[in-house]
Design a protein around this motif. Structure first.
Motif: not given
Length: 377
Positions: A252-255, A295-300, A307-320
């Motif tokens: 997955r596109a995960s942490w 369907g490509e990132r497989r974390i939703d 493995h999921g959305l909260a990890g992507l949110l945290q990483i995105t917040s850091r980058f933002a």
């Protein structure tokens, strides 16, 4: 890059809505007398979540729950014991105790700290002069890199600083070889178990002025290895990786194993080395994650940090925050507004505690120092 203090990446309206959701989810309850001590799914993670609830939403009594879960987790540790690892054992509980108690003075903290320091020295000696260690021996979840994440927080304490340098020495010597295959292992660029974990710790330590001979060169070498093993697709740079035991299926596109965690490690390396091309690659890789369909990132379908959305949110917040890029702030807003699945337990890595922490990061001005446990900053 921005240099100011942490501020919410969500708009005021979006922040208010997100905070209302998590405050309702964390409604008051009775804290057990004793709980599992681990950070991944036990009381240590809940102590972190309630502590940052108190920092983000002060005056609502959340700190009492943080202290309660920390005490219950320490009692669990005293009865059950634990491995020395970050997510399953003593290092994670020590991290939570240091975070919640502000100075590591809570009952039991000193013994926890001493154990992590002793174990780090012992494991560094064991691994330092032998053959290339298996990935799990040096990874974030249970290995030396995870212990180093805690020790970096405590590097103002002389014994912790010495233990950290011992860890950094091992990672500097062996980091370039953690991506090589051993019997039964597949290549893993990811942050939890692969190349990106040691790279993140070495980079963060270098950025904070904690260095051993060869460390800067090792950061560059590991970054080069990650760049060489990326597999770009129609949306941009990608590290889909493969997971052991899954027949080579892309992860997955995960942490933990996917592109978001690897992108963050590359950003940290670029920041430590002063190399803008690495930071630009990291930003392009994260933006590509947001462009890919579900369907490509497989974390939703997964709410968690690991493995999921909260990890992507945290990483995105850091980058933002680090870039000031409004497109990344908008991406964080979409994630924070998404209906997180309700089938999660209470844990830090896969459950509600991690979701609460990631939403707080996006919606408040309380700097999310807790994500040192994920080696994101």
């Amino acid at each position: 890059m921005t240099d100011g203090k942490w501020t919410a990446v969500l708009s005021p309206g979006a922040s208010a809505a997100a905070l209302a959701r998590i405050a309702s989810a964390a409604r008051p309850h009775r804290v057990p007398h004793r709980v599992r001590p681990d950070l991944a799914g036990g009381g240590a993670g809940l102590a972190l979540a309630f502590h940052w609830l108190d920092r983000g939403l002060p005056g609502r009594g959340w700190d009492a729950f943080a202290q309660g879960y920390l005490s219950a987790a320490i009692r669990g540790y005293q009865r059950l014991g634990a491995s020395p690892g970050l997510f399953g054992g003593a290092a994670g509980l020590a991290f939570a105790a240091w975070s919640v108690s502000h100075d590591g003075s809570a009952p039991g903290c000193s013994a926890l700290h001493d154990r992590v320091v002793r174990e780090a020295f012992a494991r560094a000696r064991e691994l330092g002069d032998g053959p290339p260690p298996p990935a799990r021996a040096v990874d974030v979840v249970s290995g030396l890199t995870g212990a180093g994440a805690y020790l970096l927080c405590r590097s103002d304490e002389p014994r912790a600083a010495d233990a950290l340098r011992a860890v950094l020495t091992v990672l500097t010597r062996t980091g370039a070889r953690t991506g090589t295959r051993r019997p039964g292992e597949t290549s893993d660029p990811g942050l939890a178990h692969g190349l990106s974990g040691p790279l993140a710790l070495l980079s963060l330590a270098l950025g904070e002025g904690v260095a051993v001979p060869g460390q800067r060169r090792a950061v560059g070498r590991l970054a080069d290895m990650l760049n060489a093993c990326r597999t770009d697709d129609a949306w941009g740079p990608n590290w889909p990786g493969t997971a052991n035991g899954h027949g080579g299926r892309t992860v997955r596109a995960s942490w933990c194993r996917g592109s978001p965690g690897t992108a963050r490690a590359l950003w940290l390396a670029g920041a430590a080395l002063g190399e803008k091309p690495l930071r630009d690659l990291a930003v392009r890789a994260l933006k590509a994650v947001h462009l890919r369909p579900p369907g490509e990132r497989r974390i939703d379908g997964d709410p968690g940090l690991c493995h999921g959305l909260a990890g992507l949110l945290q990483i995105t917040s850091r980058f933002a925050h680090d870039t000031g890029d409004p497109a990344l702030a908008s991406a964080a807003g979409r994630l924070a507004a998404a209906p997180f699945p309700a089938n999660a337990g209470p844990g830090f890595l896969d459950g509600a505690a991690g979701v609460v922490l990631a939403v707080l990061s996006a919606a408040t001005d309380a700097e999310p120092e807790w994500d040192r446990a994920l080696l994101l900053a």
